[in-house]
Design a protein around this motif. Structure first.
Motif, PDB file in Angstrom:
ATOM      1  N   ARG A 363     -63.803  14.559  21.376  1.00 45.43           N
ATOM      2  CA  ARG A 363     -63.047  15.026  22.538  1.00 45.43           C
ATOM      3  C   ARG A 363     -62.185  16.215  22.118  1.00 45.43           C
ATOM      4  NH1 ARG A 363     -61.954  10.258  26.784  1.00 45.43           N
ATOM      5  NH2 ARG A 363     -63.551   8.819  26.038  1.00 45.43           N
ATOM      6  N   VAL A 364     -62.274  17.270  22.910  1.00 47.16           N
ATOM      7  CA  VAL A 364     -61.508  18.490  22.622  1.00 47.16           C
ATOM      8  C   VAL A 364     -60.405  18.668  23.652  1.00 47.16           C
ATOM      9  CG1 VAL A 364     -61.613  20.998  22.338  1.00 47.16           C
ATOM     10  CG2 VAL A 364     -63.500  19.558  21.503  1.00 47.16           C
ATOM     11  N   PHE A 365     -60.763  18.775  24.928  1.00 49.67           N
ATOM     12  CA  PHE A 365     -59.782  18.852  26.005  1.00 49.67           C
ATOM     13  C   PHE A 365     -59.744  17.518  26.732  1.00 49.67           C
ATOM     14  CE2 PHE A 365     -60.643  23.629  26.158  1.00 49.67           C
ATOM     15  CZ  PHE A 365     -59.528  23.915  25.392  1.00 49.67           C
ATOM     16  N   VAL A 366     -58.535  17.006  26.939  1.00 50.80           N
ATOM     17  CA  VAL A 366     -58.363  15.677  27.524  1.00 50.80           C
ATOM     18  C   VAL A 366     -57.296  15.728  28.603  1.00 50.80           C
ATOM     19  CG1 VAL A 366     -59.082  14.387  25.476  1.00 50.80           C
ATOM     20  CG2 VAL A 366     -56.688  15.080  25.703  1.00 50.80           C
ATOM     21  N   ASN A 367     -57.478  14.962  29.671  1.00 52.02           N
ATOM     22  CA  ASN A 367     -56.367  14.706  30.575  1.00 52.02           C
ATOM     23  C   ASN A 367     -55.368  13.819  29.850  1.00 52.02           C
ATOM     24  OD1 ASN A 367     -57.288  16.142  32.946  1.00 52.02           O
ATOM     25  ND2 ASN A 367     -58.840  14.546  33.161  1.00 52.02           N
ATOM     26  N   SER A 368     -54.141  13.763  30.337  1.00 54.05           N
ATOM     27  CA  SER A 368     -53.070  13.138  29.557  1.00 54.05           C
ATOM     28  C   SER A 368     -53.070  11.619  29.574  1.00 54.05           C
ATOM     29  CB  SER A 368     -51.711  13.664  30.038  1.00 54.05           C
ATOM     30  OG  SER A 368     -51.587  15.028  29.710  1.00 54.05           O
ATOM     31  N   GLY A 369     -53.883  10.983  30.457  1.00 55.96           N
ATOM     32  CA  GLY A 369     -53.988   9.534  30.438  1.00 55.96           C
ATOM     33  C   GLY A 369     -52.871   8.850  31.204  1.00 55.96           C
ATOM     34  N   THR A 370     -52.762   7.535  30.997  1.00 61.97           N
ATOM     35  CA  THR A 370     -51.810   6.703  31.742  1.00 61.97           C
ATOM     36  C   THR A 370     -51.196   5.679  30.794  1.00 61.97           C
ATOM     37  OG1 THR A 370     -53.198   6.918  33.722  1.00 61.97           O
ATOM     38  CG2 THR A 370     -51.540   5.159  33.719  1.00 61.97           C
ATOM     39  N   SER A 371     -49.878   5.664  30.704  1.00 60.80           N
ATOM     40  CA  SER A 371     -49.214   4.700  29.831  1.00 60.80           C
ATOM     41  C   SER A 371     -48.305   3.744  30.575  1.00 60.80           C
ATOM     42  CB  SER A 371     -48.389   5.421  28.756  1.00 60.80           C
ATOM     43  OG  SER A 371     -47.242   6.034  29.325  1.00 60.80           O
ATOM     44  N   THR A 372     -48.019   4.054  31.857  1.00 63.01           N
ATOM     45  CA  THR A 372     -47.055   3.224  32.580  1.00 63.01           C
ATOM     46  C   THR A 372     -47.349   3.238  34.068  1.00 63.01           C
ATOM     47  OG1 THR A 372     -44.705   2.905  33.056  1.00 63.01           O
ATOM     48  CG2 THR A 372     -45.446   5.161  32.782  1.00 63.01           C
ATOM     49  N   TYR A 373     -47.019   2.134  34.743  1.00 63.16           N
ATOM     50  CA  TYR A 373     -47.052   2.071  36.197  1.00 63.16           C
ATOM     51  C   TYR A 373     -45.629   1.991  36.775  1.00 63.16           C
ATOM     52  CZ  TYR A 373     -52.109   1.314  36.846  1.00 63.16           C
ATOM     53  OH  TYR A 373     -53.467   1.461  36.915  1.00 63.16           O
ATOM     54  N   GLY A 374     -44.643   1.859  35.917  1.00 62.42           N
ATOM     55  CA  GLY A 374     -43.276   1.709  36.388  1.00 62.42           C
ATOM     56  C   GLY A 374     -42.775   2.960  37.089  1.00 62.42           C
ATOM     57  N   SER A 375     -41.873   2.774  38.034  1.00 57.78           N
ATOM     58  CA  SER A 375     -41.301   3.902  38.763  1.00 57.78           C
ATOM     59  C   SER A 375     -40.366   4.675  37.835  1.00 57.78           C
ATOM     60  CB  SER A 375     -40.532   3.393  39.992  1.00 57.78           C
ATOM     61  OG  SER A 375     -39.992   4.469  40.710  1.00 57.78           O
ATOM     62  N   SER A 376     -40.782   5.871  37.444  1.00 54.13           N
ATOM     63  CA  SER A 376     -40.002   6.649  36.479  1.00 54.13           C
ATOM     64  C   SER A 376     -40.440   8.105  36.521  1.00 54.13           C
ATOM     65  CB  SER A 376     -40.199   6.108  35.060  1.00 54.13           C
ATOM     66  OG  SER A 376     -41.549   6.285  34.651  1.00 54.13           O
ATOM     67  N   SER A 377     -39.633   8.973  35.931  1.00 53.12           N
ATOM     68  CA  SER A 377     -40.003  10.383  35.819  1.00 53.12           C
ATOM     69  C   SER A 377     -41.236  10.552  34.936  1.00 53.12           C
ATOM     70  CB  SER A 377     -38.833  11.190  35.264  1.00 53.12           C
ATOM     71  OG  SER A 377     -38.450  10.697  33.983  1.00 53.12           O
ATOM     72  N   GLU A 378     -41.396   9.675  33.944  1.00 54.56           N
ATOM     73  CA  GLU A 378     -42.574   9.769  33.076  1.00 54.56           C
ATOM     74  C   GLU A 378     -43.847   9.433  33.839  1.00 54.56           C
ATOM     75  OE1 GLU A 378     -45.061  10.317  29.780  1.00 54.56           O
ATOM     76  OE2 GLU A 378     -43.099  11.101  30.348  1.00 54.56           O
ATOM     77  N   ARG A 379     -43.784   8.445  34.711  1.00 55.26           N
ATOM     78  CA  ARG A 379     -44.940   8.123  35.557  1.00 55.26           C
ATOM     79  C   ARG A 379     -45.306   9.333  36.422  1.00 55.26           C
ATOM     80  NH1 ARG A 379     -49.725   5.880  37.023  1.00 55.26           N
ATOM     81  NH2 ARG A 379     -49.768   5.169  39.174  1.00 55.26           N
ATOM     82  N   GLU A 380     -44.314   9.975  37.018  1.00 51.75           N
ATOM     83  CA  GLU A 380     -44.593  11.140  37.852  1.00 51.75           C
ATOM     84  C   GLU A 380     -45.137  12.297  37.017  1.00 51.75           C
ATOM     85  OE1 GLU A 380     -41.694  12.318  40.668  1.00 51.75           O
ATOM     86  OE2 GLU A 380     -41.323  10.285  41.398  1.00 51.75           O
ATOM     87  N   ARG A 381     -44.626  12.459  35.801  1.00 51.81           N
ATOM     88  CA  ARG A 381     -45.143  13.537  34.944  1.00 51.81           C
ATOM     89  C   ARG A 381     -46.602  13.312  34.601  1.00 51.81           C
ATOM     90  NH1 ARG A 381     -46.596  15.002  30.063  1.00 51.81           N
ATOM     91  NH2 ARG A 381     -46.457  12.883  29.262  1.00 51.81           N
ATOM     92  N   GLN A 382     -46.954  12.070  34.263  1.00 53.04           N
ATOM     93  CA  GLN A 382     -48.336  11.787  33.896  1.00 53.04           C
ATOM     94  C   GLN A 382     -49.300  11.956  35.065  1.00 53.04           C
ATOM     95  OE1 GLN A 382     -48.618   7.973  31.856  1.00 53.04           O
ATOM     96  NE2 GLN A 382     -46.919   8.503  30.496  1.00 53.04           N
ATOM     97  N   ARG A 383     -48.796  11.826  36.285  1.00 48.75           N
ATOM     98  CA  ARG A 383     -49.635  12.041  37.463  1.00 48.75           C
ATOM     99  C   ARG A 383     -49.653  13.505  37.903  1.00 48.75           C
ATOM    100  NH1 ARG A 383     -47.969   8.591  42.331  1.00 48.75           N
ATOM    101  NH2 ARG A 383     -50.135   8.912  43.001  1.00 48.75           N
ATOM    102  N   SER A 384     -48.837  14.344  37.304  1.00 50.61           N
ATOM    103  CA  SER A 384     -48.667  15.714  37.780  1.00 50.61           C
ATOM    104  C   SER A 384     -49.847  16.597  37.414  1.00 50.61           C
ATOM    105  CB  SER A 384     -47.383  16.312  37.194  1.00 50.61           C
ATOM    106  OG  SER A 384     -47.551  16.562  35.802  1.00 50.61           O
ATOM    107  N   THR A 385     -49.950  17.725  38.112  1.00 52.73           N
ATOM    108  CA  THR A 385     -50.990  18.709  37.809  1.00 52.73           C
ATOM    109  C   THR A 385     -50.845  19.235  36.387  1.00 52.73           C
ATOM    110  OG1 THR A 385     -51.155  19.356  40.132  1.00 52.73           O
ATOM    111  CG2 THR A 385     -51.928  20.948  38.500  1.00 52.73           C
ATOM    112  N   ALA A 386     -49.610  19.441  35.943  1.00 52.04           N
ATOM    113  CA  ALA A 386     -49.372  20.002  34.609  1.00 52.04           C
ATOM    114  C   ALA A 386     -49.818  19.083  33.488  1.00 52.04           C
ATOM    115  CB  ALA A 386     -47.889  20.333  34.445  1.00 52.04           C
ATOM    116  N   ALA A 387     -50.056  17.811  33.778  1.00 54.23           N
ATOM    117  CA  ALA A 387     -50.526  16.869  32.757  1.00 54.23           C
ATOM    118  C   ALA A 387     -52.040  16.811  32.684  1.00 54.23           C
ATOM    119  CB  ALA A 387     -49.966  15.475  33.044  1.00 54.23           C
ATOM    120  N   HIS A 388     -52.719  17.715  33.396  1.00 58.23           N
ATOM    121  CA  HIS A 388     -54.177  17.717  33.443  1.00 58.23           C
ATOM    122  C   HIS A 388     -54.711  19.115  33.171  1.00 58.23           C
ATOM    123  CE1 HIS A 388     -52.820  14.243  35.774  1.00 58.23           C
ATOM    124  NE2 HIS A 388     -53.950  13.670  35.395  1.00 58.23           N
TER     125      HIS A 388
END
Length: 542
Positions: A363-388
């Motif tokens: 794997r060379v280019f990867v989407n950032s994945g998912t580490s949490t479902y909790g309501s948090s800024s990190e959850r929103e960051r991982q779902r963001s366009t910039a994390a892909h």
């Protein structure tokens, strides 16, 4: 608080049952039914081994879920307020009953079942919510079919659980939740016998007959567009076929034929959405270690006697909206479709026109994945366009993700085209996710894959201030820059890929990669910034 327009664009897509069903679900609490359990149905067929999960019961009173270990000594642990909700859900699933080397932990399992019954009174706590209730019912039944005896009090508890579930079906959530509710009722209707069991089974079959055509798309993909949830639903369907072999001649053959056809299609889709390393691509909510791996499911399919599935080297997976390109030593997986069902985008990320790339099996280019479902800024960051691996315009997301599982305005791809010959494979697609911005910009992307190169061309129409194309690099790959426009990617096996940016200025920024829940790995992102209309990434390898 989200703006009123955010609520409007979120709620306007929902189905009526998602409104009144949620109200009913909150207000109605059925009383547990403590009647004696129905008799067990004799097993007249054969039961096949399940895909073996990684063990998570580390000791009689210690568990590991989502890369976090905890002691489970106190009775209050099942509903501990300071513990992540998803971790507690996993505790109630009882997945370890059917994990690898489970027979070595039988004494622990029996004690834990006794504890659960004693410490979780019917109708109260996390364990009586429909989703963990459904998974636990199935796991207890599977454990019994594998040769473990459920004591009479456990069978009674199981019947109480099934009765409670039958009156707490998740019609307000729909999707994969309602699917596993149906599976649990069907499994219980096979495991027990008599009129009550028959009614459970028929309710589940009716639900599945309605949900299966909608949830499994014509190309075999699950309609929530997550490879992880796709694999989970595929196992659910294979488990039902396994149960049908253990209890033959109860479900109509026409129903089983439909299940087999869907399972074969789903296998083909899963293999197409996997990398050469054998694991799934990380689009939308997806992580390793939650669902069985594609190879485990492939072996399970063979044990059940289903025909094997082949994977095309190139093709659009429509209508799920993905594409797989494969030329020489490179595999390219593309997201060119909608984020999910309009009324059910909870597991969607703002990743329209993102992609993942493997070269030389790495794997060379990867989407950032998912580490949490909790309501948090990190959850929103991982779902963001910039994390892909896609383009953000003026710092915005292509789809308006918010909360843990909400989406307001969402991108709609169009003009998807594919061209392929022996040496070159090309895909074009456009989306309108930024139309709500003042300049109504639109993002068009073109991928051109050859035996020794990949060119990604981004073209933006309309008015905007800045566009950033993000390319997230797998942690095992090291990036070097000779200038702000070109450099190399060094693979762990020694191969080198050269990169060049045109139409923008490249920076290399630290970020994090999340291939599993509860796991964060440092990696780097190549970000190409531009105020012009075109950004081009060129990769080349031997």
């Amino acid at each position: 608080m989200p703006a009123i327009t955010t609520y409007f664009h979120t709620l306007r897509h929902l189905r009526p049952i998602q409104f009144y069903g949620r109200i009913w679900f909150r207000l109605y609490r059925p009383r547990p039914d403590f009647r004696i359990a129905p008799p067990l149905r004799p097993i007249t067929g054969s039961w096949k081994a399940l895909p073996a999960r990684t063990p998570n019961l580390l000791g009689p009173e210690r568990c590991r879920f989502l890369n976090q270990e905890r002691d489970i000594i106190s009775p209050s642990v099942w509903n501990q307020a300071n513990c992540d909700k998803l971790w507690l859900y996993n505790l109630h699933y009882f997945d370890d009953l059917n994990a690898d080397t489970a027979s070595k932990r039988t004494v622990w399992h029996r004690a834990l079942i006794e504890r659960w019954i004693a410490e979780n009174p019917p109708g109260f706590g996390n364990g009586w919510e429909p989703y963990p209730l459904s998974l636990r019912i199935v796991n207890w039944i599977h454990w019994a079919l594998a040769g473990n005896e459920l004591e009479e009090t456990w069978q009674h508890s199981l019947a109480v659980q099934v009765r409670y579930l039958s009156r707490r079906l998740e019609h307000h959530l729909l999707g994969n939740h309602l699917f596993v509710n149906a599976k649990a009722l069907i499994a219980a209707g096979w495991y027990f016998s008599g009129s009550e069991a028959d009614s459970w089974r028929q309710t589940g079959l009716n639900l599945l007959a309605r949900e299966l055509p909608e949830q499994i798309l014509e190309d075999g993909g699950h309609f929530e567009r997550s490879p992880m949830y796709h694999a989970l639903i595929l196992q659910d369907l294979l488990d039902l076929l396994n149960l049908a072999q253990a209890y033959p001649n109860i479900v109509p053959e026409s129903t089983l034929t439909t299940w087999r056809q869907k399972a074969v299609l789903m296998c083909q889709w899963l293999y197409a959405m996997s990398h050469p390393d054998g694991e799934i691509a990380l689009f939308n909510d997806a992580a390793f270690g939650i669902a069985p791996s594609p190879s485990q499911l492939k072996d399970y399919v063979a044990r059940l006697g289903l025909p094997p599935s082949s994977v095309p080297s190139v093709g659009l997976l429509m209508p799920s909206g993905y594409a797989r390109l494969e030329v020489g030593l490179a595999v390219l997986l593309l997201d060119v479709g909608e984020i999910g069902p309009d009324y059910l985008p909870g597991h969607a990320h703002a990743d329209t026109l993102s992609f993942e790339l493997s070269v030389y099996g790495q794997r060379v280019f990867v989407n950032s994945g998912t580490s949490t479902y909790g309501s948090s800024s990190e959850r929103e960051r991982q779902r963001s366009t910039a994390a892909h691996n896609t383009v953000s315009i003026d710092g915005q997301n292509s789809s308006e993700i918010w909360g843990s599982f909400r989406v307001a305005r969402r991108a709609k791809p169009h003009s998807v085209e594919i061209e392929a010959n022996a040496d070159t494979q090309l895909v074009r697609a456009t989306h309108n996710g930024y139309h709500w911005l003042p300049g109504r910009p639109e993002h068009q992307r073109e991928w051109c894959l050859t035996p020794h190169s990949l060119t990604v061309r981004d073209h933006i129409t309309g008015k905007f201030e800045e566009a950033i194309a993000y390319f997230h690099i797998h942690p095992a790959v090291k990036i070097h820059a000779a200038s702000f426009r070109h450099g190399t990617l060094n693979l762990p096996s020694g191969q080198i890929i050269s990169w060049r940016i045109e139409g923008g200025i490249a920076t290399i920024d630290p970020t994090t990669y999340h291939p599993e829940f509860g796991l964060s790995q440092p990696n780097m992102t190549l970000a190409a910034r531009s105020t012009g209309t075109t950004i081009i990434l060129q990769l080349a390898w031997d």
